[in-house]
Design a protein around this motif. Structure first.
Motif, short mmCIF file in Angstrom:
data_model
loop_
_atom_site.label_atom_id
_atom_site.label_comp_id
_atom_site.label_asym_id
_atom_site.label_seq_id
_atom_site.Cartn_x
_atom_site.Cartn_y
_atom_site.Cartn_z
N GLY A 214 39.92 37.71 -6.73
CA GLY A 214 40.52 37.96 -8.04
C GLY A 214 39.50 37.98 -9.16
N ARG A 215 40.00 38.43 -10.30
CA ARG A 215 39.13 38.65 -11.45
C ARG A 215 38.55 37.33 -11.96
N GLU A 216 39.41 36.31 -12.02
CA GLU A 216 38.98 35.06 -12.64
C GLU A 216 37.84 34.42 -11.87
N VAL A 217 38.01 34.33 -10.55
CA VAL A 217 36.97 33.69 -9.74
C VAL A 217 35.69 34.54 -9.78
N SER A 218 35.85 35.85 -9.62
CA SER A 218 34.61 36.64 -9.56
C SER A 218 33.89 36.66 -10.90
N ALA A 219 34.63 36.48 -11.99
CA ALA A 219 33.96 36.44 -13.30
C ALA A 219 33.03 35.24 -13.40
N GLY A 220 33.36 34.16 -12.70
CA GLY A 220 32.53 32.96 -12.77
C GLY A 220 31.44 32.92 -11.71
N MET A 221 31.22 34.03 -11.03
CA MET A 221 30.24 34.04 -9.94
C MET A 221 28.89 34.63 -10.37
N LEU A 222 27.83 34.05 -9.85
CA LEU A 222 26.48 34.55 -10.12
C LEU A 222 25.94 35.15 -8.83
N LYS A 223 25.20 36.21 -8.96
CA LYS A 223 24.62 36.85 -7.79
C LYS A 223 23.47 36.01 -7.26
N ALA A 224 23.42 35.85 -5.96
CA ALA A 224 22.33 35.07 -5.36
C ALA A 224 21.66 35.92 -4.29
N GLU A 225 20.36 35.90 -4.29
CA GLU A 225 19.64 36.69 -3.31
C GLU A 225 18.27 36.07 -3.06
N GLY A 226 17.89 35.96 -1.80
CA GLY A 226 16.57 35.40 -1.51
C GLY A 226 16.26 35.47 -0.04
N GLU A 227 15.00 35.29 0.27
CA GLU A 227 14.60 35.31 1.68
C GLU A 227 13.37 34.43 1.86
N THR A 228 13.43 33.50 2.80
CA THR A 228 12.24 32.73 3.17
C THR A 228 12.24 32.52 4.66
N GLU A 229 11.07 32.50 5.23
CA GLU A 229 10.88 32.19 6.65
C GLU A 229 11.85 32.95 7.55
N GLY A 230 12.05 34.23 7.27
CA GLY A 230 12.91 35.03 8.12
C GLY A 230 14.40 34.76 7.96
N VAL A 231 14.77 33.96 6.97
CA VAL A 231 16.19 33.69 6.72
C VAL A 231 16.58 34.40 5.41
N LYS A 232 17.49 35.36 5.54
CA LYS A 232 17.90 36.13 4.37
C LYS A 232 19.22 35.58 3.86
N VAL A 233 19.28 35.32 2.57
CA VAL A 233 20.50 34.79 1.98
C VAL A 233 20.94 35.70 0.85
N SER A 234 22.20 36.10 0.83
CA SER A 234 22.69 36.88 -0.30
C SER A 234 24.14 36.51 -0.55
N GLY A 235 24.65 36.92 -1.69
CA GLY A 235 26.05 36.62 -1.99
C GLY A 235 26.24 36.13 -3.40
N PHE A 236 27.19 35.23 -3.57
CA PHE A 236 27.57 34.79 -4.90
C PHE A 236 27.80 33.28 -4.92
N VAL A 237 27.38 32.67 -6.02
CA VAL A 237 27.67 31.25 -6.21
C VAL A 237 28.29 31.11 -7.60
N CYS A 238 29.07 30.07 -7.80
CA CYS A 238 29.77 29.97 -9.08
C CYS A 238 28.86 29.37 -10.14
N ALA A 239 29.08 29.81 -11.37
CA ALA A 239 28.42 29.15 -12.50
C ALA A 239 29.00 27.73 -12.56
N PRO A 240 28.19 26.75 -13.01
CA PRO A 240 28.68 25.37 -12.95
C PRO A 240 30.05 25.16 -13.61
N TYR A 241 30.34 25.88 -14.69
CA TYR A 241 31.63 25.64 -15.35
C TYR A 241 32.81 26.08 -14.48
N ALA A 242 32.53 26.97 -13.51
CA ALA A 242 33.62 27.49 -12.67
C ALA A 242 33.77 26.71 -11.36
N ALA A 243 33.16 25.52 -11.30
CA ALA A 243 33.25 24.72 -10.08
C ALA A 243 34.70 24.33 -9.81
#
Ligand code: ADP
Ligand code: MG
Length: 642
Positions: A214-243
């Motif tokens: 939904g709109r409300e949850v996705s509005a509070g999400m931040l994009k996350a992306e990174g890779e170390t030691e062959g482990v790729k991480v991507s997706g979304f995490v919430c801004a602290p206020y949207a916990a």
């Protein structure tokens, strides 16, 4: 003892069914995963009565030949694994070859399936695992499986089923997980005759998250992306206020498989440390990709748990990626540096010396003090750069510095006579930046040594409103700052960074506090941590507490309230020593911060605004936002000017 006999395959299937097929939701998961393994791009799921009476999954995958269709319902019949070597690098979702056998043994099944170039398809009807009907059938390419009357022949299990509503809700979750796990799959979910969702299948995780959460949850999400030691991480995490109030919105997908993992949960929550209220949990949709050989998915029959070969690497990858996303949100302005300015900067690189320091629980780089004399009196150039964060700085006349691995912001710290304000961008402070060498990120991104100047303020304080908010005008925006929240964060960061005994005020006559027995016990269990932060508390008979000293920043009048708040935070925290430390830190920061509802002096407001606008302070230690921005455009819209 009766003699030992081998169980009949049917009984064995029914026992296995107990592990794989716990409830309708598990059937749904297995059937959708089979469709995905069959390379389907669109799947329709339909359920009635929570899936107890009817589940239908239709896919446009590769279908099955008549022979395979029959084989599919035999135990340990799988097309996905030939020998034990395959077990180490499983790329498909299924491989144990027991789901269909298990489901069939406890229900009535109808199967329709056709391979792409077959002239006709096959129809199979099974009752409690045995084929009752088999015939050629006209049907589209792909597979449709209908599961009716689940557990009709296992009354004991049937009794364990919850209400239709509870089962529906479990199916909703399973469908949601399946859809989020694979943004490339278009999943249509029909529940009791009504469409619940239909994901686009455009391979874009953001659109899947939007459709599903939904709109409300996705509005509070931040994009996350990174890779170390062959482990790729991507997706979304919430801004602290949207916990959120629980962990149900923490979704992890490892190589496309929805999984539960304490390691992943811990990595996520560590990254939010000191950003959230006690009792609040981060929401996240994170996709983790790594070599299939580095994950053991064969830990649990439903394959919902995984074990990582190198757990620490996976933990780090998730932790740093989430940190990066959160820091980026708090980061400053980012502007490219021109080549000529870069040359000048390299020529004037200041001599530096490493200095230890920490802001928050996360590893941070702390840049050393510059030897270059500060242009304006009394300004020292300590710069602290968050790991993985973007930091920017204005350099000389209108140029901005970008370091080799990221942007560097020079936020000079102003010493002001022992006051509580130590942050703020001082005009033309000079500083040089070099990360401490001991963090993994530091090795990757070693910024060049540069001399930096911070900009003249490009904002002004327009006033104070409701004795609570500072009104700042900046460019085309109005920024409202919560005085208390901003101040609380500043004090908190300072307390964490200092790691030295806090100034405390001793009382001539100890204050005897009669607290609730449980509160008193909690306080007395933690006198050591409390002493570190300037409290001297001792037990005095009958469950009372003698308070002999409090931190200098805490108002004596509020001493009792302060102890009660600490007890409250201790009660909600965990037994870990850091949890107790956080409880004390949060309370001292909160109690020492200026209060909302009390008018502040102009200088006080200015210092707070400086700290917030430098980008260092975005959330109070409890995760509430510190400022809110209203753009001119938004205001104009409200006034119908545009
Ligand atoms: P597994 O998925 O572990 O192999 P299952 O019991 O779930 O075991 O399925 C058995 C086999 O049936 C699969 O290996 C696959 O060959 C075939 N199968 C099941 N569902 C489908 C489907 N929707 N389309 C094509 N083949 C399927
Ligand atoms: Mg399967």
């Amino acid at each position: 003892m009766p003699e030992i006999r081998q169980l009949s395959p049917h009984v064995a299937d029914m026992i296995a069914a107990g592990e794989v097929v716990e409830r309708p939701a598990s059937v749904v998961k297995e059937l959708i995963e089979n469709a995905v393994d069959a390379a389907a791009t669109t799947v329709t799921l339909e359920i009635r009565r929570g899936g107890m009476s009817f589940i239908r999954v239709t896919d446009n995958g590769c279908g099955m030949s008549p022979k395979d269709a029959r084989m599919a319902f035999l135990r340990h019949a799988t097309s996905k694994l030939r020998d034990e070597r395959g077990l180490e690098a499983i790329g498909t979702l299924g491989f144990r070859g027991e789901a269909l056998a298990a489901i069939a043994s406890v229900s009535r099944i109808e199967l329709l399936t056709r391979e792409p170039d077959a002239a006709e398809g096959t129809r199979l009807v099974l009752e409690a695992g045995t084929v009752a009907e088999e015939s050629p059938a006209g049907c589209p390419v792909g597979t449709t499986i209908i599961v009716r009357d689940l557990f009709y022949n296992t009354p004991a299990r049937l009794k364990f089923m919850k209400t239709d509503r509870a089962e529906t809700s479990a199916v909703n979750t399973a469908a949601l997980h399946c859809a989020l796990a694979r943004p490339q799959l278009s999943l249509r979910y029909i529940r009791d005759g009504q469409e619940a969702f239909h994901t686009p299948g455009d391979s874009n995780a953001a659109s899947a998250v939007y459709t599903l959460l939904g709109r409300e949850v996705s509005a509070g999400m931040l994009k996350a992306e990174g890779e170390t030691e062959g482990v790729k991480v991507s997706g979304f995490v919430c801004a602290p206020y949207a916990a959120r109030g629980n962990r149900t919105m923490q979704l992890f997908f490892v190589n496309g498989r929805p999984v539960k993992s304490l390691a992943l949960q811990a990595a996520l929550e560590q990254a939010y440390k000191n950003r959230l209220f006690v009792g609040k949990f981060p929401a996240a949709v994170l996709y983790i990709e790594l070599s299939p050989a580095a994950v053991d998915v064969n830990v649990h029959p439903a394959k919902t748990e995984v074990r990582f070969l190198r757990e620490k690497d996976v933990f780090d990858a998730v932790y740093y990626t989430v940190m990066g996303a959160l820091e980026r949100e708090t980061g400053g302005i980012q502007v490219e540096i021109g080549p000529s300015t870069k040359k000048v900067l390299q020529g004037t690189a200041a001599e530096t010396a490493p200095e230890a320091g920490a802001a928050g629980s996360a590893p941070t780089y702390t840049a050393p003090a510059a030897k270059t004399p500060a242009p304006s009196g009394g300004v020292s150039g300590r710069v602290s750069i968050p790991a993985g964060g973007f930091v920017s700085a204005k350099v000389g006349e209108g140029a901005w510095a970008k370091s080799a691995g990221g942007f560097v912001r020079a936020a000079a710290f102003k010493e002001d006579g022992g006051g509580i304000y130590q942050t703020g961008t001082a005009p033309r402070a000079s500083a040089s930046t070099v990360p401490a060498a001991d963090t993994p990120k530091a090795k990757e991104h070693r910024p060049e040594q540069t001399e930096l100047h911070s900009p003249e303020p490009d904002w002004r304080i327009a006033g104070e409103a409701l004795s609570t908010y500072i009104i700042v005008e900046k460019g085309d925006s109005l920024i409202l700052i919560d005085k208390h929240a901003a101040h609380e964060r500043i004090i908190f960061d300072r307390l964490v960074a200092n790691r030295q005994p806090v100034m405390s005020q001793s009382l001539l006559v100890p204050l005897i506090l009669r607290m609730q027995a449980e509160d008193a016990a909690l306080i007395l269990e933690n006198t050591g941590v409390m002493a570190e932060y300037g409290f001297d508390v001792q037990p005095v008979g009958d469950g009372s507490i003698a308070l002999r000293a409090v931190p200098a920043d805490v108002d004596l009048i509020d001493a009792e309230g302060t102890l009660e708040m600490i007890a409250d935070e201790l009660r909600q925290g965990s037994a870990a020593p850091e949890s107790a430390r956080d409880a004390v830190l949060h309370t001292v920061a909160c109690k020492a911060a200026i209060k909302a509802g009390r008018r502040s002096e102009a200088r006080e407001l200015e210092k707070l605004a400086e700290a917030v606008l430098s980008g260092k302070v975005r959330y109070c230690p409890h995760g509430r936002p510190v400022s809110v921005t209203l753009t001119k455009y938004e205001l104009d819209k409200q006034f119908k000017r545009v």
